[in-house]
Design a protein around this motif. Structure first.
Motif, short mmCIF file in Angstrom:
data_model
loop_
_atom_site.label_atom_id
_atom_site.label_comp_id
_atom_site.label_asym_id
_atom_site.label_seq_id
_atom_site.Cartn_x
_atom_site.Cartn_y
_atom_site.Cartn_z
N GLU A 86 30.74 80.97 84.25
CA GLU A 86 29.39 81.99 83.98
C GLU A 86 29.55 82.30 82.53
O GLU A 86 29.34 83.06 82.13
CB GLU A 86 30.04 83.25 84.89
CG GLU A 86 29.40 83.38 86.55
CD GLU A 86 28.62 84.39 86.08
OE1 GLU A 86 27.84 85.12 84.77
OE2 GLU A 86 27.57 84.01 87.10
N SER A 87 31.35 82.45 82.13
CA SER A 87 31.58 82.68 80.91
C SER A 87 31.31 81.70 79.49
O SER A 87 30.78 82.49 78.90
CB SER A 87 33.09 82.50 80.81
OG SER A 87 34.14 82.85 80.06
N SER A 88 30.99 80.38 80.44
CA SER A 88 30.82 79.49 79.14
C SER A 88 29.10 79.53 78.93
O SER A 88 29.23 79.48 77.91
CB SER A 88 30.86 77.94 79.88
OG SER A 88 32.47 77.68 80.48
N ARG A 89 28.44 80.35 80.22
CA ARG A 89 27.10 80.39 79.94
C ARG A 89 26.88 81.84 78.69
O ARG A 89 25.65 81.49 78.05
CB ARG A 89 26.24 80.78 81.11
CG ARG A 89 25.30 80.44 81.71
CD ARG A 89 24.48 81.10 83.07
NE ARG A 89 25.60 82.55 83.62
CZ ARG A 89 24.74 83.42 82.97
NH1 ARG A 89 23.94 83.72 82.31
NH2 ARG A 89 25.06 84.48 83.67
N GLU A 91 29.03 83.03 76.63
CA GLU A 91 29.73 82.59 74.47
C GLU A 91 28.25 82.16 74.87
O GLU A 91 27.87 82.00 73.49
CB GLU A 91 30.15 81.72 75.30
CG GLU A 91 31.61 82.28 75.78
CD GLU A 91 32.79 81.36 75.19
OE1 GLU A 91 32.56 80.30 75.25
OE2 GLU A 91 33.79 81.91 76.11
N GLU A 92 27.60 80.92 75.42
CA GLU A 92 25.98 80.10 74.63
C GLU A 92 25.27 81.13 74.70
O GLU A 92 24.20 81.29 73.14
CB GLU A 92 25.72 78.92 75.44
CG GLU A 92 24.49 78.21 75.21
CD GLU A 92 25.01 77.26 74.01
OE1 GLU A 92 23.90 77.11 73.35
OE2 GLU A 92 26.00 76.92 73.58
N GLU A 93 24.87 82.10 75.16
CA GLU A 93 23.48 82.89 75.03
C GLU A 93 24.44 83.75 74.15
O GLU A 93 23.69 84.59 73.42
CB GLU A 93 23.37 83.95 76.86
CG GLU A 93 22.27 84.72 76.84
CD GLU A 93 22.07 85.58 78.06
OE1 GLU A 93 21.95 86.46 77.66
OE2 GLU A 93 22.33 85.01 79.33
N THR A 94 25.57 84.68 73.56
CA THR A 94 25.88 85.63 73.23
C THR A 94 25.66 84.66 71.16
O THR A 94 25.23 85.20 70.40
CB THR A 94 27.40 85.77 73.12
OG1 THR A 94 27.46 86.77 74.52
CG2 THR A 94 27.95 86.88 71.77
N ARG A 95 25.83 83.78 71.70
CA ARG A 95 25.68 82.60 70.44
C ARG A 95 24.40 82.31 70.06
O ARG A 95 24.18 82.75 68.47
CB ARG A 95 26.05 81.34 70.28
CG ARG A 95 26.07 80.44 69.07
CD ARG A 95 27.27 78.71 69.11
NE ARG A 95 25.87 77.89 70.70
CZ ARG A 95 24.88 77.43 69.81
NH1 ARG A 95 24.12 77.87 68.99
NH2 ARG A 95 24.15 77.45 70.98
N CYS A 96 23.17 82.19 70.97
CA CYS A 96 22.19 82.01 70.77
C CYS A 96 21.27 83.35 69.55
O CYS A 96 20.87 83.90 68.88
CB CYS A 96 20.75 81.48 72.06
SG CYS A 96 22.31 80.04 72.33
N LEU A 97 22.28 84.99 70.86
CA LEU A 97 21.92 86.46 70.55
C LEU A 97 22.07 85.99 68.81
O LEU A 97 21.32 87.07 68.47
CB LEU A 97 21.84 86.70 71.83
CG LEU A 97 21.31 86.71 72.79
CD1 LEU A 97 22.00 87.55 73.46
CD2 LEU A 97 19.75 87.38 72.81
N SER A 98 23.67 85.84 68.60
CA SER A 98 23.76 86.19 67.27
C SER A 98 23.24 85.40 65.86
O SER A 98 22.04 85.79 65.49
CB SER A 98 24.77 85.54 67.06
OG SER A 98 26.08 86.15 67.67
N GLU A 99 22.57 84.11 66.52
CA GLU A 99 21.41 83.25 65.61
C GLU A 99 20.62 84.11 65.57
O GLU A 99 19.65 83.61 64.35
CB GLU A 99 21.77 81.87 65.99
CG GLU A 99 22.94 81.21 66.15
CD GLU A 99 22.61 79.75 66.50
OE1 GLU A 99 21.07 79.98 67.53
OE2 GLU A 99 24.06 78.66 66.70
N GLU A 100 19.53 84.54 66.55
CA GLU A 100 18.66 85.16 66.70
C GLU A 100 18.25 86.24 65.94
O GLU A 100 17.92 86.94 65.07
CB GLU A 100 18.17 85.71 67.60
CG GLU A 100 17.31 84.32 68.31
CD GLU A 100 16.70 84.33 70.04
OE1 GLU A 100 16.20 86.04 69.86
OE2 GLU A 100 17.01 84.37 71.37
N ILE A 101 19.48 87.32 65.59
CA ILE A 101 20.05 88.42 64.77
C ILE A 101 20.13 87.98 63.02
O ILE A 101 19.25 88.87 62.17
CB ILE A 101 21.34 89.33 64.98
CG1 ILE A 101 20.75 89.88 66.84
CG2 ILE A 101 21.51 90.56 64.58
CD1 ILE A 101 22.04 90.27 67.89
#
Length: 121
Positions: A86-89, A91-101
């Motif tokens: 869950e944590s890895s998933r 983290e990946e989602e947070t990274r993608c959202l940060s890139e989109e922002i």
């Protein structure tokens, strides 16, 4: 006899704490259900400590406590693996959202700059 009381008290405290965390929305329902099952599984073993003896003798294990401790360790390892997943998933989602922002901010900045150039004679 003290072990029965300590185990029963632990099970009851677990149930109360889990319900309170669920009520305050500090624990998600899927995890709350999991821990409630664990707490409710501890209670019968607290009141009837010999409950696993028949099962352990069929498996060739020395005592019910040994089986219970082994299953507890396996359960905690599985929970640990699940939480790591869950944590890895997340983290990946947070990274993608940060890139989109970051991309959206760059677009907004570029839009503002082009608009200022058009408005300034």
């Amino acid at each position: 006899m003290r072990l029965v009381f300590v185990t029963a008290a632990t099970g009851i405290v677990m149930v109360v704490v889990i319900f309170e965390l669920l009520r305050r929305r500090q624990l998600r329902e899927k995890y709350g259900a999991l821990w409630l099952v664990v707490a409710l599984a501890v209670l019968p073993l607290a009141f009837v400590p010999t409950l696993l003896d028949g099962f352990t003798s069929a498996l060739g294990i020395a005592s019910g406590l040994s089986l219970f401790l082994f299953l507890s360790v396996v359960f905690l390892l599985l929970v640990s693996v699940h939480l790591s997943w869950e944590s890895s998933r997340l983290e990946e989602e947070t990274r993608c959202l940060s890139e989109e922002i970051a991309l959206l901010r760059a677009e907004v900045t570029e839009f503002k700059e082009s608009r200022e150039r058009v408005e300034t004679p």
